[in-house]
Design an enzyme around this catalytic site. Structure first.
Site, PDB file in Angstrom:
ATOM      1  N   HIS A 152      54.753  37.870  85.305  1.00  0.00           N
ATOM      2  CA  HIS A 152      53.405  37.961  84.762  1.00  0.00           C
ATOM      3  C   HIS A 152      53.330  38.847  83.523  1.00  0.00           C
ATOM      4  O   HIS A 152      52.236  39.192  83.070  1.00  0.00           O
ATOM      5  CB  HIS A 152      52.425  38.473  85.821  1.00  0.00           C
ATOM      6  CG  HIS A 152      52.204  37.496  86.935  1.00  0.00           C
ATOM      7  ND1 HIS A 152      51.712  37.859  88.175  1.00  0.00           N
ATOM      8  CD2 HIS A 152      52.407  36.156  86.997  1.00  0.00           C
ATOM      9  CE1 HIS A 152      51.639  36.782  88.950  1.00  0.00           C
ATOM     10  NE2 HIS A 152      52.057  35.747  88.260  1.00  0.00           N
ATOM     11  N   CYS A 163      51.869  36.108  64.606  1.00  0.00           N
ATOM     12  CA  CYS A 163      53.298  35.800  64.410  1.00  0.00           C
ATOM     13  C   CYS A 163      54.073  35.680  65.713  1.00  0.00           C
ATOM     14  O   CYS A 163      55.224  35.246  65.709  1.00  0.00           O
ATOM     15  CB  CYS A 163      53.948  36.845  63.504  1.00  0.00           C
ATOM     16  SG  CYS A 163      54.188  38.483  64.271  1.00  0.00           S
TER      17      CYS A 163
END
Length: 303
Positions: A152, A163
């Site tokens: 997770h 980016c």
């Protein structure tokens, strides 16, 4: 999705075969005999340990369920979504700044330390231990675990929405505008921090908005992590499911998937879960009490 589908199929096959078997009824309830588990532990070469929020709860990290489910007027699960971050980045960053502060001053629990010690000890014997964790804190690493798969994500990492650059970031506060923010009280006003003052990317010529590098509700797991988890599920010869309610998917299917291969699976939790019946062993109580005993050096170990 592939991992979840395969796990569901394996579980379904097991359930069908169970219901179709004829003959005398066999007691399939999980065992609670520590000596029998220890015997299986002594023979295992590749051990997979699946951990959930219960492990970190024993370090004092809130689970953000139950009594901690709300932050101000928001439900925690409503804030941890890509839609919420897109619409309310200031509120979401305040919430995660609060969570980061909750984690940064916590220490590994006895369960974290037992897992790390076991991995270090067994590595010298040519045996492996992998931690597959649903926790987004850094406590397994702090305890000394080396082979950790964070399905997770991590509170201590950021990802740029422009980016895509991911970096470890333990600064506190993570940006000046968040200093002193994030208090959870019901009547605390949202800071409404301008988006250009929120955490920004340090990569050259980017300066994009950063987000916590965690898997929000509604997002898919990192495919590279999923591939690694699949491999560990296929090669492990002993599995421990520790401190998890076994209700969050696809992680809830990891243990049953291993059990469907006939591999021993041991559950360590403060109570039974919806998946307990599929496991070989169940040890009830605080993980910091049961796990150190389970993972301690076995008399057969030779150095």
């Amino acid at each position: 999705m592939l991992l979840q589908n395969r796990a569901v199929m394996a579980l379904g096959l097991r359930m069908c075969s169970t219901h179709m078997t004829k003959g005398p009824l066999v007691d399939t309830r999980p065992k609670s005999g520590m000596s029998e588990f220890r015997e299986a532990f002594s023979k295992a070469k590749h051990i997979a340990i699946i951990t959930g929020a219960g492990v970190s709860a024993e370090s004092g990290v809130p689970t953000f369920r139950g009594e901690n489910e709300k932050w101000r007027k928001w439900q925690s699960q409503d804030l941890a979504t890509p839609e919420a971050f897109s619409r309310y980045p200031s509120q979401v960053w305040e919430f995660y700044h609060y969570r980061r502060e909750q984690v940064l001053n916590k220490k590994p629990s006895a369960a974290h330390l037992a897992i790390a010690e076991c991995e270090s000890r067994l590595r010298k014997q040519g045996r492996s231990v992998v931690v597959i964790t649903q926790c987004i804190d850094d406590l397994h690493r702090q305890a000394g675990s080396k082979h950790v798969l964070k399905i997770h994500g991590s509170l201590m990492e950021t990802r740029c929405v422009s980016c895509g650059h991911v970096t470890v970031n333990k600064r506190n506060p993570i940006c000046a505008a968040l200093k002193g923010k994030g208090a959870p009280g019901t009547y605390v006003a949202d800071a409404q921090i301008p988006v250009d003052k929120l955490p920004r990317c340090d990569e050259r010529d980017c300066h994009g908005l950063l987000r916590p590098n965690v898997v929000f509700f509604g997002e898919t797991l990192d495919s590279h992590i999923v591939t690694k988890v699949e491999k560990e599920m296929e090669i492990c010869d002993l599995c421990l499911v520790v401190g998890t309610s076994s209700i969050v998917y696809p992680a809830a299917m990891f243990g049953p998937r291993v059990a469907s291969r006939g591999v021993p699976v041991a559950e360590f939790n403060t109570s039974t879960t919806p998946k307990t019946e599929y496991f070989t062993y169940h040890f009830q109580g605080p993980c910091g009490t049961t796990l150190p005993q389970a993972l301690a050096q076995h008399e057969s170990e030779v150095f």
